[in-house]
Design a protein around this motif. Structure first.
Motif, PDB file in Angstrom:
ATOM      1  N   LEU A 157       7.733  -6.076  -8.954  1.00 24.90           N
ATOM      2  CA  LEU A 157       6.986  -7.278  -9.330  1.00 24.90           C
ATOM      3  C   LEU A 157       6.229  -7.862  -8.140  1.00 24.90           C
ATOM      4  CD1 LEU A 157       9.634  -8.969 -11.670  1.00 24.90           C
ATOM      5  CD2 LEU A 157       7.534  -7.810 -12.351  1.00 24.90           C
ATOM      6  N   LEU A 158       6.833  -7.826  -6.932  1.00 24.68           N
ATOM      7  CA  LEU A 158       6.121  -8.276  -5.741  1.00 24.68           C
ATOM      8  C   LEU A 158       4.906  -7.397  -5.457  1.00 24.68           C
ATOM      9  CD1 LEU A 158       9.144  -9.089  -3.413  1.00 24.68           C
ATOM     10  CD2 LEU A 158       7.491 -10.734  -4.322  1.00 24.68           C
ATOM     11  N   SER A 159       5.058  -6.097  -5.676  1.00 19.55           N
ATOM     12  CA  SER A 159       3.938  -5.183  -5.473  1.00 19.55           C
ATOM     13  C   SER A 159       2.792  -5.508  -6.420  1.00 19.55           C
ATOM     14  CB  SER A 159       4.410  -3.742  -5.670  1.00 19.55           C
ATOM     15  OG  SER A 159       3.330  -2.841  -5.591  1.00 19.55           O
ATOM     16  N   LEU A 160       3.118  -5.750  -7.693  1.00 18.50           N
ATOM     17  CA  LEU A 160       2.069  -6.106  -8.652  1.00 18.50           C
ATOM     18  C   LEU A 160       1.445  -7.455  -8.317  1.00 18.50           C
ATOM     19  CD1 LEU A 160       3.822  -5.030 -11.997  1.00 18.50           C
ATOM     20  CD2 LEU A 160       2.056  -3.806 -10.732  1.00 18.50           C
ATOM     21  N   PHE A 161       2.268  -8.372  -7.827  1.00 17.06           N
ATOM     22  CA  PHE A 161       1.741  -9.692  -7.458  1.00 17.06           C
ATOM     23  C   PHE A 161       0.709  -9.578  -6.338  1.00 17.06           C
ATOM     24  CE2 PHE A 161       1.982 -13.557  -4.862  1.00 17.06           C
ATOM     25  CZ  PHE A 161       1.713 -14.508  -5.818  1.00 17.06           C
ATOM     26  N   LEU A 162       0.958  -8.741  -5.318  1.00 16.88           N
ATOM     27  CA  LEU A 162       0.027  -8.579  -4.213  1.00 16.88           C
ATOM     28  C   LEU A 162      -1.187  -7.751  -4.601  1.00 16.88           C
ATOM     29  CD1 LEU A 162       2.438  -7.994  -1.187  1.00 16.88           C
ATOM     30  CD2 LEU A 162       1.299 -10.097  -1.883  1.00 16.88           C
ATOM     31  N   ASP A 198       7.599   7.565  -2.093  1.00 15.35           N
ATOM     32  CA  ASP A 198       8.689   8.487  -2.426  1.00 15.35           C
ATOM     33  C   ASP A 198      10.038   7.788  -2.404  1.00 15.35           C
ATOM     34  OD1 ASP A 198       6.848  10.510  -2.681  1.00 15.35           O
ATOM     35  OD2 ASP A 198       7.108  11.269  -0.628  1.00 15.35           O
ATOM     36  N   LYS A 199      10.187   6.787  -1.558  1.00 16.84           N
ATOM     37  CA  LYS A 199      11.431   6.027  -1.491  1.00 16.84           C
ATOM     38  C   LYS A 199      11.434   4.851  -2.477  1.00 16.84           C
ATOM     39  CE  LYS A 199      11.941   7.022   3.450  1.00 16.84           C
ATOM     40  NZ  LYS A 199      12.023   6.435   4.802  1.00 16.84           N
ATOM     41  N   GLU A 200      10.365   4.721  -3.287  1.00 15.64           N
ATOM     42  CA  GLU A 200      10.207   3.627  -4.253  1.00 15.64           C
ATOM     43  C   GLU A 200      10.238   2.259  -3.579  1.00 15.64           C
ATOM     44  OE1 GLU A 200      12.935   4.052  -7.448  1.00 15.64           O
ATOM     45  OE2 GLU A 200      11.982   5.869  -8.239  1.00 15.64           O
ATOM     46  N   GLN A 201       9.679   2.182  -2.366  1.00 12.78           N
ATOM     47  CA  GLN A 201       9.498   0.905  -1.663  1.00 12.78           C
ATOM     48  C   GLN A 201       8.068   0.442  -1.903  1.00 12.78           C
ATOM     49  OE1 GLN A 201      10.529   1.912   2.365  1.00 12.78           O
ATOM     50  NE2 GLN A 201      12.745   1.981   1.942  1.00 12.78           N
ATOM     51  N   PHE A 202       7.829  -0.066  -3.103  1.00 14.44           N
ATOM     52  CA  PHE A 202       6.466  -0.376  -3.519  1.00 14.44           C
ATOM     53  C   PHE A 202       5.913  -1.621  -2.817  1.00 14.44           C
ATOM     54  CE2 PHE A 202       8.577   1.688  -7.162  1.00 14.44           C
ATOM     55  CZ  PHE A 202       7.798   2.833  -7.224  1.00 14.44           C
ATOM     56  N   PHE A 203       6.783  -2.563  -2.470  1.00 10.01           N
ATOM     57  CA  PHE A 203       6.309  -3.762  -1.800  1.00 10.01           C
ATOM     58  C   PHE A 203       5.749  -3.432  -0.413  1.00 10.01           C
ATOM     59  CE2 PHE A 203       7.481  -8.059   0.154  1.00 10.01           C
ATOM     60  CZ  PHE A 203       6.262  -8.605  -0.211  1.00 10.01           C
ATOM     61  N   ILE A 204       6.472  -2.597   0.333  1.00  6.57           N
ATOM     62  CA  ILE A 204       5.983  -2.182   1.656  1.00  6.57           C
ATOM     63  C   ILE A 204       4.737  -1.324   1.513  1.00  6.57           C
ATOM     64  CG2 ILE A 204       6.566  -0.886   3.735  1.00  6.57           C
ATOM     65  CD1 ILE A 204       9.456  -1.663   3.313  1.00  6.57           C
ATOM     66  N   ALA A 205       4.740  -0.430   0.518  1.00  9.61           N
ATOM     67  CA  ALA A 205       3.561   0.400   0.313  1.00  9.61           C
ATOM     68  C   ALA A 205       2.344  -0.452  -0.022  1.00  9.61           C
ATOM     69  CB  ALA A 205       3.835   1.404  -0.807  1.00  9.61           C
ATOM     70  N   THR A 206       2.548  -1.518  -0.774  1.00  8.14           N
ATOM     71  CA  THR A 206       1.429  -2.404  -1.097  1.00  8.14           C
ATOM     72  C   THR A 206       0.934  -3.143   0.150  1.00  8.14           C
ATOM     73  OG1 THR A 206       2.347  -2.703  -3.314  1.00  8.14           O
ATOM     74  CG2 THR A 206       0.739  -4.309  -2.597  1.00  8.14           C
ATOM     75  N   GLN A 207       1.863  -3.579   1.000  1.00  5.98           N
ATOM     76  CA  GLN A 207       1.446  -4.241   2.240  1.00  5.98           C
ATOM     77  C   GLN A 207       0.646  -3.285   3.123  1.00  5.98           C
ATOM     78  OE1 GLN A 207       4.477  -6.777   4.206  1.00  5.98           O
ATOM     79  NE2 GLN A 207       5.809  -6.314   2.437  1.00  5.98           N
ATOM     80  N   LEU A 208       1.071  -2.030   3.206  1.00  3.52           N
ATOM     81  CA  LEU A 208       0.326  -1.059   4.009  1.00  3.52           C
ATOM     82  C   LEU A 208      -1.051  -0.794   3.405  1.00  3.52           C
ATOM     83  CD1 LEU A 208       3.150   1.514   4.876  1.00  3.52           C
ATOM     84  CD2 LEU A 208       2.243  -0.334   6.294  1.00  3.52           C
ATOM     85  N   PHE A 209      -1.105  -0.729   2.083  1.00  5.75           N
ATOM     86  CA  PHE A 209      -2.395  -0.526   1.443  1.00  5.75           C
ATOM     87  C   PHE A 209      -3.326  -1.711   1.720  1.00  5.75           C
ATOM     88  CE2 PHE A 209      -5.083  -1.426  -2.262  1.00  5.75           C
ATOM     89  CZ  PHE A 209      -5.886  -0.295  -2.256  1.00  5.75           C
ATOM     90  N   THR A 210      -2.782  -2.915   1.630  1.00  4.61           N
ATOM     91  CA  THR A 210      -3.592  -4.103   1.944  1.00  4.61           C
ATOM     92  C   THR A 210      -4.023  -4.098   3.417  1.00  4.61           C
ATOM     93  OG1 THR A 210      -2.256  -5.294   0.311  1.00  4.61           O
ATOM     94  CG2 THR A 210      -3.621  -6.612   1.765  1.00  4.61           C
TER      95      THR A 210
END
Length: 868
Positions: free
Chosen positions: A204-209, A132-144
């Motif tokens: 882009l970092l989110s897509l990279f991870l 919701d905050k558009e923090q996709f990099f952190i969301a990707t780390q949590l998903f990982t």
């Protein structure tokens, strides 16, 4: 009846009367209402029970929580008291220590597994919060991180706790869709028009991870997503100008983002963030907000120190260069289709000006040259200069072209409509508006238009066409006044305007030539006249047409206008005006050719030349005393048939074009007329009656010299040679001595006759000044050059140019002709005799000449001062 459910309606109407049926109906309604009331009561009681049960459950939940907390406090106090009382009395052996360690390990594994399950169930809510905050990099780390926990729990097959918590296996199935959710959200953000460098780096970092891909593929994906952003801007429902500006903003921002994310400081923001992630002491668990620190201690190190793993990011310059070149090709395709289509929707030069102003107001990417140098790309121009500026210039030209085409089509349709209506034979109808109220209005009054042969329909067509051209020029002036446009573009636009104007005028002429004459001959003549005057009207009544063909720039480059005294800039105008004159003359010739067909029907000149014909056709001759001893008779006027023929031709011509025939056309018409006259006189010259008949030959000779004097000029060598040849043939029938005696007086009579008949045949006289020379005794047959004063003069209304007039006006101040008029009794006029010798006559006196005095006259009742 009590059982209403089994009631048979058909039998009811067969077994009971109407009154009984009415009573049964009322009973049924009463029973229905009672059932409804009972249903309401039951529902209300159950609803109350549900509310009561809900309140009870809520109270039980609160009570149970309090009981659990109290038990936990009691247990903690008991454990503390036990440890305090037994302190100093316990003796641990090595075996006891080993058992304690096994027991602690078992407890830690138990609580560690429970905490992991707890984290696994809490992570979805945390991921949603960061999305919701558009923090996709952190969301990707949590998903990982969640994937790592789930994998570890599923691989621990000996863990007995997992048997008691089957939710751990199902929880990962619930979290799998987050892969596509995070990816799709990041892709949508990357396709935004107003994308910031922080948002782009985070996505882009989110897509990279997520995809475990290389930076080269991420770079390629980013460029493709920006192409989609460009397409969305151009396909949106906004106004055309906003869509074009948005697309340019997308392209400029893409260059800036590429530099910031991939190349700035030698590695870009993406590589910097990845390096910070790999060297950070805090793992992914640092992004979680856990209140109880003791819970974290029971987690294994593989969970505590977890962070996403990835290969060292590197950039391949060749792959990046290829991706950029491919992207430029895609941009060319999009600009050639979608962007071009949007430009084609612009119909106003004002919109073009606003678009250029806003586009030039956008900051060009400062990193453009750096990016081109980094990737060795040979592109020096910005997107505006390379893509948008050519499309703007093409659209400007298309607007000019379309405006011209619409003007030409509209004018052509109006001309066709006018041709379908009956044309007015004569334009010379007196009107109160003919006389201008002041000298300021003399150039636009009806009298001037009538003298030039322009009807109201032609004036309306020319005015509407000129107004359309004025609108086109006003739109171009909007662009010419721009200070931020380069001079070369303005010059190119002006040249295009000139070429388009010339091309469309040629197109209009071609379309007019394709018009067929489906009506009769009379209608065809009127159509030819109308088209000839319309084309002349474009030249004389459309000043904006001249401006559109003669624009130029003054030396300072800021002022653009049309000039009438620069021959270089008037070259195109001279070509088109000459073409219009030539095409107008084409229609004039068509009119003259049709009119000559009607004139050829007049064959009164070819009537018989016998003695009876001479009595009917030859007028009285003039007797002149020579040396007071001899009287000679010579012709004083042309034959009656020739005068009738010329008057009929003049009348026929006046029915269509009263006093409005241009000199060039009149010369062409007179050439046709003279050829017809010479043809008839050549047939007359072959008559046997002429041979040996000196008087008849002399009269025919007089007619030919009259025709030669009034209709020909020195350039008409072919006509003059034919007349001379015919005259030589007639001289063979005249005594040479007599002809030598008659020659001077004969020429004088011819000049007098021309002067007398110039008013009657004024419409057929191409050069009235020639007659004035004859009045003054001159011999030059070339027209004199008229001089015009600085002040306007109404005499110029009758002129088609500076050197000739179409028809003679009433004289203002003229000199009376000096003509020798014989006194009464001195001149005897007799019918010509069939004799070749002159008979002497006595005269009683000499001729006298009248004095020269000015003659004053008025024009339509106006004073002489009006003409000055």
């Amino acid at each position: 009846m009590t059982d209403f459910l089994t009631l048979n309606v058909d039998k009811l109407f067969e077994e009971h009367a109407v009154q009984e049926i009415d009573q049964i109906h009322r009973k049924v309604q009463t029973e229905v209402e009672s059932k409804r009331e009972l249903l309401r009561l039951k529902v209300g009681e159950r609803y109350r029970d549900l509310l009561k049960a809900a309140d009870t459950i809520t109270k039980m939940k609160a009570t149970s929580e309090e009981v659990v907390e109290s038990v936990q406090r009691i247990s903690q106090k008991c454990r503390t008291f036990n440890e305090r009382q037994l302190l100093g009395f316990e003796v641990e052996t090595s075996e006891t220590q080993h058992l304690n360690r096994l027991s602690n390990k078992h407890v830690n594994n138990y609580f560690g597994t429970v905490v992991q399950i707890k984290l696994l169930t809490s992570l979805p809510e945390m991921i949603w919060s960061h999305l919701d905050k558009e923090q996709f990099f952190i969301a990707t780390q949590l998903f990982t991180f969640a994937r790592h926990i789930s994998t570890g729990l599923q691989l621990d097959t000996n863990n007995s706790v997992m048997k008691h918590f089957p939710v751990a296996k199902k929880q990962w199935e619930m979290m799998k869709p987050f892969f596509f959710t995070i990816k799709q959200s990041a892709l949508e953000v990357l396709e935004r028009e107003d994308l910031t460098e922080d948002s782009a780096t985070d996505c882009l970092l989110s897509l990279f991870l997520l995809e475990k891909s290389s930076l080269d593929s991420i770079f390629q994906s980013f460029l493709n997503l920006r192409v989609n952003a460009l397409k969305k801007c151009l396909e949106s429902d906004e106004r055309v100008k906003e869509k074009i500006i948005s697309s340019l903003r997308v392209l400029n921002s893409t260059v800036e983002l590429v530099w910031k994310c991939f190349f700035e400081n030698g590695k870009g923001m993406i590589v910097e963030n990845l390096e910070n992630l790999s060297t950070s002491e805090n793992g992914t668990l640092g992004h979680l907000t856990i209140k109880d620190v003791e819970i974290v201690r029971v987690l294994p190190d593989i969970i505590l120190k977890f962070r996403p793993t990835f290969d060292k990011p590197t950039l391949n310059p060749d792959a990046l260069r290829k991706s950029m070149n491919d992207w430029f090709q895609i941009i060319d395709t999009v600009c050639g289709s979608l962007l071009k289509n949007n430009f084609e929707m612009i119909t106003s030069m004002k919109t073009i000006q606003e678009l250029k102003k806003e586009a030039l107001g956008l900051d060009n990417p400062k990193e453009w040259s750096l990016l081109c140098t980094e990737l060795s790309i040979k592109l020096s121009d910005s997107f505006y200069d390379n893509k948008y500026h050519p499309l703007i210039n093409n659209r400007v030209r298309a607007i000019i072209k379309n405006s011209w085409m619409q003007s030409v089509d509209s004018t052509y349709n109006v001309i066709v409509k006018e041709l379908m209506e009956p044309q007015q034979h004569s334009l010379w109808i007196e009107d109160m508006a003919d006389v201008p109220s002041s000298l300021k209005d003399i150039k636009n009054n009806h009298l001037l238009m009538k003298t030039k042969g322009y009807s109201d329909g032609i004036l309306s067509i020319s005015k509407e066409f000129d107004l359309k051209l004025k609108d086109i020029l006003e739109e171009i002036e909007v662009l010419m006044k721009e200070s931020n446009s380069i001079k070369e573009d303005k010059i190119a636009l002006i040249e295009f305007m000139k070429e388009t104007s010339a091309s469309e005028i040629c197109n209009l002429i071609s379309k007019l030539k394709c018009l067929g004459n489906e009506s009769g001959a009379a209608a065809a003549k009127e159509s030819y006249l109308f088209l000839a005057r319309v084309l002349m009207g474009f030249v004389e009544l459309c000043p904006n047409l001249k401006e559109s063909l003669s624009w130029y720039s003054i030396e300072d480059g800021d002022n653009w206008k049309s000039v009438s005294d620069d021959k270089r800039n008037l070259e195109k105008w001279n070509q088109i005006s000459g073409l219009l004159f030539d095409e107008s003359f084409y229609y004039w010739r068509g009119f003259c050719d049709l009119l000559m067909k009607d004139i050829l029907k007049e064959d009164c000149i070819l009537e018989g030349l016998g003695f009876n014909g001479v009595l009917k056709d030859f007028l009285n001759w003039e007797s002149i005393a020579v040396e007071e001893t001899t009287t000679i008779r010579i012709p004083s006027q042309p034959r009656v048939s020739l005068q009738q023929y010329l008057l009929k031709v003049s009348q026929l011509l006046s029915d269509y074009i009263p006093q409005t025939l241009p000199t060039k056309v009149l010369h062409y018409f007179n050439g046709k007329l003279i050829e017809n006259l010479i043809r008839m006189y050549e047939s007359i010259g072959n008559e046997k009656f002429i041979e040996g008949n000196q008087n008849a030959a002399l009269q025919i000779y007089f007619d030919l010299k009259f025709i030669q004097t009034i209709f020909t000029k020195r350039d008409d060598r072919n006509i003059l040679d034919r007349i001379q040849k015919l005259s030589d043939t007639l001289k063979t029938s005249i005594d040479p001595f007599d002809f030598e005696l008659f020659h001077t007086h004969l020429n004088a009579n011819i000049k007098k006759c021309v002067v007398r008949m110039k008013a009657q045949l004024g419409i057929l006289l191409p050069y009235p000044e020639k007659v004035d020379l004859l009045l003054a005794g001159g011999t030059d047959t070339k027209p004199s050059t008229a001089t015009t004063g600085s002040e306007p003069n109404v005499i110029s209304l009758s002129s088609s140019g500076s050197s000739s007039t179409w028809f003679p006006l009433l004289p203002i101040i003229v000199q009376e002709e000096k003509v020798e008029v014989p006194k009464e009794g001195e001149l005897e006029v007799e019918l010509p005799q069939q004799s070749s010798s002159a008979q002497p006559k006595k005269t009683n006196g000499k001729s006298s000449s009248s004095s020269t005095r000015p003659v004053k006259s008025s024009f339509f009742g106006m004073s002489q001062e009006w003409f000055k």
